[in-house]
Design a protein around this motif. Sequence first.
Motif, short mmCIF file in Angstrom:
data_model
loop_
_atom_site.label_atom_id
_atom_site.label_comp_id
_atom_site.label_asym_id
_atom_site.label_seq_id
_atom_site.Cartn_x
_atom_site.Cartn_y
_atom_site.Cartn_z
N LYS A 90 -76.21 106.19 84.10
CA LYS A 90 -75.63 104.87 83.83
C LYS A 90 -75.66 104.56 82.33
O LYS A 90 -74.69 104.03 81.78
N GLN A 91 -76.79 104.88 81.68
CA GLN A 91 -76.88 104.66 80.24
C GLN A 91 -75.83 105.49 79.49
O GLN A 91 -75.15 104.99 78.58
N THR A 92 -75.70 106.76 79.89
CA THR A 92 -74.72 107.63 79.23
C THR A 92 -73.31 107.10 79.43
O THR A 92 -72.50 107.06 78.48
N SER A 93 -72.97 106.69 80.64
CA SER A 93 -71.63 106.17 80.91
C SER A 93 -71.35 104.90 80.13
O SER A 93 -70.25 104.71 79.59
N PHE A 94 -72.37 104.02 80.02
CA PHE A 94 -72.19 102.77 79.28
C PHE A 94 -71.89 103.05 77.81
O PHE A 94 -70.94 102.49 77.24
N TRP A 95 -72.68 103.91 77.18
CA TRP A 95 -72.49 104.16 75.75
C TRP A 95 -71.21 104.94 75.48
O TRP A 95 -70.53 104.68 74.47
N LEU A 96 -70.83 105.85 76.37
CA LEU A 96 -69.56 106.56 76.20
C LEU A 96 -68.38 105.60 76.32
O LEU A 96 -67.41 105.68 75.55
N ALA A 97 -68.45 104.67 77.29
CA ALA A 97 -67.39 103.68 77.43
C ALA A 97 -67.32 102.77 76.21
O ALA A 97 -66.22 102.40 75.75
N LEU A 98 -68.49 102.42 75.66
CA LEU A 98 -68.51 101.57 74.47
C LEU A 98 -67.89 102.28 73.28
O LEU A 98 -67.09 101.68 72.52
N TRP A 99 -68.21 103.56 73.07
CA TRP A 99 -67.62 104.32 71.97
C TRP A 99 -66.13 104.50 72.17
O TRP A 99 -65.35 104.44 71.20
#
Length: 360
Positions: A10-19
């Motif tokens: 979930k953390q990885t998906s959130f930061w990838l979506a933010l970038w």
Amino acid sequence: MPFSLTPEQKQTSFWLALWLALLVLLYALGPVLTPFIAAAILAYALNGGVDYLDRLRLGRLGMPRALAVVVVMALFLSAATALVLIVIPVLRQEIPLLQAQIPAFLLKLDAIVGPRLGAMGINVKLDGAGLRELLSQQMAGVSDSTWSSLLASARVGGSALLGWLATLILIPVVLFYLLLDWHRLLQRIAGAVPRRWLAGTASMAQEVNVLLAQYLRGQMLVMLVLAVYYSSALAIAGFDVALPVGILTGLLVFIPYLGFGLGLALALIAAVLQFADWSGVISVAFIYGAGQVIEGFFLTPRLVGERIGLNPLAVIFALLAFGQLFGFVGVLLALPASAILMVAFRHLRHHYLRSSFYNA
């Protein structure tokens, strides 16, 4: 069984979506970013000189980094001013001669085109008086809606001109602060990279840095070769302004279309003024046509493309593709961005060849 993500996923998906959202925002703000991108390119190219002067400070010779930035920027702006000063004497020599030649040129044009226009039922004299009369008639017949459209176009053009002037003023300001905080900026970028990716990212950044340094050296060679070519070719053709026009065309080749277009315009004006027949114009067409072929198909692919490991066809494709996607800024960034993508694809291919998907 319902699909669920682990907290780490979930953390990885959130930061990838933010970038990804940030990249989309940067793409939407492309026109606003033009001075920042141009300043970043200049900062990367000039930072080596600032670092050299800054090392003098560390060697107790008294050169603070702020002063080093001012010195390097002053030298760069002096070089850019020198290019302008190369053009001004040529223009001061050519413009009065061009004004003196205009009446004779219009008489020749009227002698050639006038009979053909008369055969088509268009009776107009292409001399100064005839053109003034034609212009007065056209202005008298212009409707209010046409004048409104012309004024709207003038306002749009004036806004664009003001935008370019603001960009030119903003670039040195952004460049100063980028050079002043260059290493701190790189440290902050490195600090934002996830720790597990830091070693790989640093390795890729070093590869990109080597490729971009090779790109800059290759581009300098292209500029030098073209400056010698245009100056020599125009001198052989008998042009009085061969040296300044040739040097200007070659040195400004790093700005796509601008250097070539400005040099071509100056050479054509010189051809019209200096030669009584069409031999000068034909010589200019041949010299600049051959120069474009030499630059586009030999010099840039081999001196620049080979230095960054790109095939000549890939160089041509990169120029067209980035120009289509990002306009003028994209053309400037085409080859450096291609070098970055090439490093990324090289690592991606390495992981792909080692993956179980490939080896299974």
